[in-house]
Scaffold this motif. Sequence first.
Motif, PDB file in Angstrom:
ATOM      1  N   ILE A  98       0.837  -1.202   0.000  1.00 53.56           N
ATOM      2  CA  ILE A  98       0.000   0.000   0.000  1.00 53.56           C
ATOM      3  C   ILE A  98       0.873   1.254   0.000  1.00 53.56           C
ATOM      4  O   ILE A  98       0.550   2.264  -0.674  1.00 53.56           O
ATOM      5  N   LYS A  99       1.959   1.231   0.692  1.00 55.29           N
ATOM      6  CA  LYS A  99       2.867   2.384   0.702  1.00 55.29           C
ATOM      7  C   LYS A  99       3.460   2.631  -0.691  1.00 55.29           C
ATOM      8  O   LYS A  99       3.658   3.792  -1.101  1.00 55.29           O
ATOM      9  N   VAL A 100       3.722   1.566  -1.413  1.00 52.90           N
ATOM     10  CA  VAL A 100       4.212   1.708  -2.786  1.00 52.90           C
ATOM     11  C   VAL A 100       3.136   2.365  -3.655  1.00 52.90           C
ATOM     12  O   VAL A 100       3.429   3.244  -4.488  1.00 52.90           O
ATOM     13  N   LEU A 101       1.893   1.961  -3.482  1.00 51.91           N
ATOM     14  CA  LEU A 101       0.796   2.559  -4.252  1.00 51.91           C
ATOM     15  C   LEU A 101       0.637   4.045  -3.915  1.00 51.91           C
ATOM     16  O   LEU A 101       0.366   4.866  -4.811  1.00 51.91           O
TER      17      LEU A 101
ATOM     18  N   ASP B 199       1.707   9.964  -5.172  1.00 59.32           N
ATOM     19  CA  ASP B 199       2.438  11.201  -4.884  1.00 59.32           C
ATOM     20  C   ASP B 199       3.364  11.607  -6.027  1.00 59.32           C
ATOM     21  O   ASP B 199       3.557  12.801  -6.321  1.00 59.32           O
ATOM     22  N   SER B 200       3.948  10.633  -6.687  1.00 59.88           N
ATOM     23  CA  SER B 200       4.883  10.924  -7.783  1.00 59.88           C
ATOM     24  C   SER B 200       4.172  11.214  -9.095  1.00 59.88           C
ATOM     25  O   SER B 200       4.802  11.659 -10.061  1.00 59.88           O
ATOM     26  N   GLY B 201       2.904  10.930  -9.171  1.00 57.49           N
ATOM     27  CA  GLY B 201       2.159  11.144 -10.404  1.00 57.49           C
ATOM     28  C   GLY B 201       2.140   9.948 -11.315  1.00 57.49           C
ATOM     29  O   GLY B 201       1.541  10.020 -12.408  1.00 57.49           O
TER      30      GLY B 201
END
Length: 644
Positions: free
Chosen positions: A339-342, A347-349
């Motif tokens: 989930i943190k990767v998602l 955040d990065s677009g």
Amino acid sequence: MDNIPKDDFKWFGEGFDGFPKKLPEDVVEYIVFIIDIKLSDVQIRERLQAFQRALITLEKKFLKDYIWQRDALKLELVREDGRWMLKGSTNYGDSVADEWLIVYLLRELSKEFKDAWIRIYDTDGEFLLIEGANALPKWLNPEVAEHRVWINMHRLLVIPLGKHGIPKPLKMEEALHIITETPAALHHLPKMEAEAFHRLKGYPTAIAENQHHATLPLPRKVAHILHLNPSYIAPIVEAFYLRDPISLRLIQPSKSKTTLIFPPEDFVEVSVRFTKVLYAQLLGQNWAAPGPWGIALSELVKKGPNKAEKSEIAIKLSAGLEMLLQHSLHSGKRPVREIKVLLEDLDSGDDTLPTDADIAGWPKREDDEAWLNIDFSEFEKELDGKGGTKPDAFGDKSAQENLKKMVERFNAFMNDEEAGIEGAGGLDPMDEDNDSDAGERKWDDPDDEDEDSDESNDDPPVQETEESDDDEDVEYADVEFNEYETALEKFMMLSPGEKAILTEDARALALAEEGDDDEDEEIRELSKAMEAELFSHDALNLDPNRGAGGKAIKKDIKGKGKGKAKMEDLVEEDEDDDDGDLLDDDYNLAENMLKSFKGQVGLAGPAGNLMGMMGVQFPNDADDEPKKEKTMDRTHAHFAQYQK
């Protein structure tokens, strides 16, 4: 240490092979062996890999949308003790359905792999035997069941007892040796098998029936995460279900001074897939939403008062996801990392949140919640074994069937006259609380003896018959022998620890009695010595008319006895002669004591010791013969004064 119960655990220096292993709570473990003497080690490994591939195929067929409560089924190829095997474990949490799903999948694969031997067990041990408890052979109890229960070719097989029929647990190597050498010796008990696998009757249909869909108002970001991977619902619900004060503080920015990752805003209607257990866990929680969560819940209820319950579930679900990501307790879990990767992608677009149009294209499904309904009056009837009268009393038919099965088993056990608390294998005789059942034991109950004695007092008197001494001796000998035999039998039925304690007590008692006997013997020897000493000096002769040899002494006309007499004046008298004069006890005692004291020749002796204890001191006997009569007279006077 002798009274400590024995077990198979070996301490250091006794062949210690590690501490006993026990599975954690709510964990099922499974092992798959390929047993075929014709296959080489490499071929066995290939067969196990084929088993793994077949499992993946089966999962794709039945578990495409399945949500595991905690862990999924996983089989890893490992090598232990020189053997290749597939081994795995699953934490199923509160979802027992996950455990039975694993049993179903592995059992189905056993039809395809006829050389596969599968063992499944959990925290309770051989739980398949627990399900089939009503049909178990009497010898198959938990103490001997380990490593005896196997699944092969869709059947449930049991390794029987050995040639000598002595119940004992098996080790894994022993079980595998039996299966390898004599696979036909294993018992297939159809009745027990039907009882053990009765929960699998509804499979594979039951797999889909275990799911529940609900349409909820969720924050857009939360909806996006669950849409990407619906299985995240399980750790989210668990994080909320097992929340602690730290979790509650982390979801309140005013207290934690942090920004919420999933703020309760920008709600959208989406369909969420649960398992029935997960949905019930959220629905059954009473929770006063704090801070922004409480405000958001109030706004949702205002928009749709008829959906207040669904709004509460949505707020709980959103707060659970926040707890899962914020609490460091969950940071090591795989779903949290994913989930943190998602979120980083957002955040990065690299990824964007779904629009309303996107969400409108998502499938929506609302399942009936009738399975949650239970008529408790009908529930009580089911527990009483009377059966319900309303067809719709239970929303979940499978739950009703399981309840009926449980009640039937309980009633069957209660109505079985041969059944008891000892179960299938029986208890140790010393484990039985049968103090009032002397008839079933081989020793008498003291309480019963008292009752018998009371009852015998009410009986009419029995005419006594004369018996010879020989008959009485025989009777007493029989009684003593029977008492000894009873005591011995009672002692032999005790545990080793109790025997050791009684033996030590008996030894201590014997030593104490032996010491008492020694003291008594010393007293007896001392008494004999004193008596012999007194007899030697006629100190115990209380007859004033008799001398040292028991001879009678003549008295003069005045009645005064002579201290010395001529031999011709000594006349023997019979002890039973009633014509003799009365005895002067005081005078005779004093005279005998003086004679005994004189015999001591100034040394310590019984006469001097006895008189000294009474406070009487004898005068010195150092005068010549003419003075002895005066000394005797003074002593007589002194003794008479002491008597006064």
